[in-house]
Write a protein that holds these residues in place. Sequence first.
Motif, mmCIF file in Angstrom:
data_model
loop_
_atom_site.group_PDB
_atom_site.id
_atom_site.type_symbol
_atom_site.label_atom_id
_atom_site.label_comp_id
_atom_site.label_asym_id
_atom_site.label_seq_id
_atom_site.Cartn_x
_atom_site.Cartn_y
_atom_site.Cartn_z
ATOM 1 N N LEU A 26 0.832 -1.209 0.000
ATOM 2 C CA LEU A 26 0.000 0.000 0.000
ATOM 3 C C LEU A 26 0.864 1.256 0.000
ATOM 4 O O LEU A 26 0.655 2.176 -0.791
ATOM 5 C CB LEU A 26 -0.922 -0.028 1.223
ATOM 6 C CG LEU A 26 -1.754 1.223 1.520
ATOM 7 C CD1 LEU A 26 -2.656 1.572 0.342
ATOM 8 C CD2 LEU A 26 -2.574 1.011 2.794
ATOM 9 N N GLY A 27 1.830 1.329 0.893
ATOM 10 C CA GLY A 27 2.760 2.455 0.929
ATOM 11 C C GLY A 27 2.152 3.721 1.495
ATOM 12 O O GLY A 27 0.949 3.834 1.720
ATOM 13 N N THR A 28 3.022 4.681 1.729
ATOM 14 C CA THR A 28 2.639 6.026 2.169
ATOM 15 C C THR A 28 2.917 6.977 1.020
ATOM 16 O O THR A 28 4.063 7.129 0.602
ATOM 17 C CB THR A 28 3.433 6.442 3.415
ATOM 18 O OG1 THR A 28 3.173 5.506 4.466
ATOM 19 C CG2 THR A 28 3.048 7.836 3.871
ATOM 20 N N SER A 29 1.880 7.604 0.496
ATOM 21 C CA SER A 29 2.030 8.387 -0.735
ATOM 22 C C SER A 29 2.737 9.718 -0.501
ATOM 23 O O SER A 29 3.482 10.187 -1.360
ATOM 24 C CB SER A 29 0.675 8.628 -1.390
ATOM 25 O OG SER A 29 -0.144 9.448 -0.572
ATOM 26 N N LEU A 199 -15.778 5.188 3.668
ATOM 27 C CA LEU A 199 -14.885 5.869 2.730
ATOM 28 C C LEU A 199 -15.617 6.236 1.443
ATOM 29 O O LEU A 199 -15.342 7.283 0.840
ATOM 30 C CB LEU A 199 -13.668 4.995 2.423
ATOM 31 C CG LEU A 199 -12.608 4.920 3.535
ATOM 32 C CD1 LEU A 199 -11.529 3.920 3.163
ATOM 33 C CD2 LEU A 199 -11.991 6.290 3.790
ATOM 34 N N ARG A 200 -16.540 5.421 1.020
ATOM 35 C CA ARG A 200 -17.339 5.756 -0.169
ATOM 36 C C ARG A 200 -18.162 7.007 0.080
ATOM 37 O O ARG A 200 -18.382 7.821 -0.816
ATOM 38 C CB ARG A 200 -18.247 4.584 -0.535
ATOM 39 C CG ARG A 200 -17.516 3.424 -1.216
ATOM 40 C CD ARG A 200 -18.433 2.243 -1.417
ATOM 41 N NE ARG A 200 -17.732 1.136 -2.075
ATOM 42 C CZ ARG A 200 -18.156 -0.119 -2.087
ATOM 43 N NH1 ARG A 200 -19.303 -0.433 -1.473
ATOM 44 N NH2 ARG A 200 -17.463 -1.060 -2.708
ATOM 45 N N GLN A 201 -18.613 7.181 1.307
ATOM 46 C CA GLN A 201 -19.416 8.350 1.648
ATOM 47 C C GLN A 201 -18.577 9.621 1.722
ATOM 48 O O GLN A 201 -19.024 10.688 1.295
ATOM 49 C CB GLN A 201 -20.125 8.123 2.989
ATOM 50 C CG GLN A 201 -21.148 6.999 2.977
ATOM 51 C CD GLN A 201 -21.657 6.671 4.379
ATOM 52 O OE1 GLN A 201 -21.565 7.474 5.295
ATOM 53 N NE2 GLN A 201 -22.174 5.467 4.544
ATOM 54 N N THR A 202 -17.367 9.511 2.259
ATOM 55 C CA THR A 202 -16.553 10.705 2.501
ATOM 56 C C THR A 202 -15.526 10.973 1.405
ATOM 57 O O THR A 202 -15.054 12.104 1.264
ATOM 58 C CB THR A 202 -15.794 10.582 3.830
ATOM 59 O OG1 THR A 202 -14.867 9.479 3.737
ATOM 60 C CG2 THR A 202 -16.756 10.345 4.989
ATOM 61 N N GLY A 203 -15.134 9.933 0.678
ATOM 62 C CA GLY A 203 -14.088 10.084 -0.324
ATOM 63 C C GLY A 203 -12.691 10.084 0.251
ATOM 64 O O GLY A 203 -11.709 10.317 -0.456
ATOM 65 N N GLY A 204 -12.564 9.818 1.561
ATOM 66 C CA GLY A 204 -11.264 9.802 2.218
ATOM 67 C C GLY A 204 -11.330 10.506 3.554
ATOM 68 O O GLY A 204 -12.399 10.676 4.141
ATOM 69 N N ALA A 226 -8.141 -3.461 1.886
ATOM 70 C CA ALA A 226 -9.334 -2.794 1.362
ATOM 71 C C ALA A 226 -9.010 -1.372 0.926
ATOM 72 O O ALA A 226 -9.512 -0.896 -0.103
ATOM 73 C CB ALA A 226 -10.435 -2.796 2.416
ATOM 74 N N ILE A 227 -8.178 -0.684 1.697
ATOM 75 C CA ILE A 227 -7.769 0.664 1.309
ATOM 76 C C ILE A 227 -7.016 0.622 -0.015
ATOM 77 O O ILE A 227 -7.264 1.419 -0.930
ATOM 78 C CB ILE A 227 -6.907 1.291 2.430
ATOM 79 C CG1 ILE A 227 -7.784 1.589 3.647
ATOM 80 C CG2 ILE A 227 -6.211 2.561 1.949
ATOM 81 C CD1 ILE A 227 -7.002 1.987 4.873
ATOM 82 N N ASN A 230 -9.291 -0.400 -3.088
ATOM 83 C CA ASN A 230 -10.266 0.622 -3.487
ATOM 84 C C ASN A 230 -9.613 1.920 -3.949
ATOM 85 O O ASN A 230 -10.292 2.917 -4.168
ATOM 86 C CB ASN A 230 -11.234 0.886 -2.339
ATOM 87 C CG ASN A 230 -12.252 -0.229 -2.177
ATOM 88 O OD1 ASN A 230 -13.286 -0.239 -2.854
ATOM 89 N ND2 ASN A 230 -11.963 -1.186 -1.313
ATOM 90 N N GLY A 231 -8.290 1.881 -4.109
ATOM 91 C CA GLY A 231 -7.589 2.994 -4.743
ATOM 92 C C GLY A 231 -7.276 4.192 -3.871
ATOM 93 O O GLY A 231 -6.939 5.265 -4.396
ATOM 94 N N TYR A 232 -7.358 4.036 -2.550
ATOM 95 C CA TYR A 232 -7.059 5.160 -1.673
ATOM 96 C C TYR A 232 -5.558 5.268 -1.422
ATOM 97 O O TYR A 232 -4.831 4.272 -1.465
ATOM 98 C CB TYR A 232 -7.806 5.016 -0.343
ATOM 99 C CG TYR A 232 -9.301 5.092 -0.505
ATOM 100 C CD1 TYR A 232 -9.942 6.318 -0.612
ATOM 101 C CD2 TYR A 232 -10.069 3.938 -0.579
ATOM 102 C CE1 TYR A 232 -11.320 6.393 -0.783
ATOM 103 C CE2 TYR A 232 -11.448 4.000 -0.752
ATOM 104 C CZ TYR A 232 -12.059 5.227 -0.855
ATOM 105 O OH TYR A 232 -13.419 5.300 -1.036
ATOM 106 N N LYS A 233 -5.095 6.471 -1.155
ATOM 107 C CA LYS A 233 -3.689 6.747 -0.889
ATOM 108 C C LYS A 233 -3.528 7.181 0.569
ATOM 109 O O LYS A 233 -4.324 7.963 1.083
ATOM 110 C CB LYS A 233 -3.169 7.865 -1.799
ATOM 111 C CG LYS A 233 -3.354 7.587 -3.302
ATOM 112 C CD LYS A 233 -2.524 6.398 -3.764
ATOM 113 C CE LYS A 233 -2.651 6.208 -5.276
ATOM 114 N NZ LYS A 233 -1.910 5.004 -5.737
ATOM 115 N N VAL A 234 -2.466 6.695 1.207
ATOM 116 C CA VAL A 234 -2.225 7.012 2.611
ATOM 117 C C VAL A 234 -1.314 8.228 2.731
ATOM 118 O O VAL A 234 -0.257 8.296 2.096
ATOM 119 C CB VAL A 234 -1.597 5.810 3.341
ATOM 120 C CG1 VAL A 234 -1.210 6.204 4.770
ATOM 121 C CG2 VAL A 234 -2.563 4.632 3.355
#
Length: 240
Positions: A26-29, A199-204, A226-227, A230-234
């Motif tokens: 996942l990594g930290t972006s 996350l779908r509700q807030t977008g992040g 899951a993060i 679903n394409g989220y960045k940390v």
Amino acid sequence: MKSWCFVMLLCAAAANAAADCAPDALGTSRVLTLKREYAAYGTVQHGPLPLEKGEVVLTFDDGPNPETIGGVLRTLASQCVKATFFMTGANLARHPELGRLVVQAGHTPALHSFAHPPLKSMAASEQLADLAHGMQSFTDVFGYAPAAYRFPFLEETPAILAQLKEHKVTVASIDVGIEDYSPNDMRSAALVGRLVDRLRQTGGGIVLMHDANGPTAEALPALLKAIHDNGYKVVHLRWE
């Protein structure tokens, strides 16, 4: 004694494990560095952090717990992910070496009161005593005062808000909670489902989890997956 030594070895190994991350980790972006000032973030109660859509900040409350912190740090290290740990002063006083290991692993420490009391049911003087005790415990362990504070149960009070403003401490609320506490369903699938839905509700945004909870620690690999899936960045938070 054997179990305690195992925790210490596991935490120490996790602190140095980032170099061994898989290519698809996942990594930290990016790192978001905030001013050491009185501010308030988290849309459940305040304004948002300056994040882009699809960015999340991982935060953990209530630790450090010797029964869970080793697994949490190991999981985060395996995915090259950095988080912010809102620790109680009582746990830091009991386990200062675990608080330091969290920082050695590259994570950001913050304060979550001293004893995690129901502040709104307490006199202002008692609230301020808990805050002072927590800040002293934090300073004793890390050598500096906390830059951020999260209220127990997110129950903000005027007395503590005034003190945080005086000491230039940021108030950290949340954008997303996975309700990883009783009597909610604590199965891994339920925790993942709540995370994805919110996350779908807030977008992040700022995600609240509890590293001191065994079910959360067990579910963390699935939560991070899951993060990722679903394409989220940390984004990792730091303070000047």
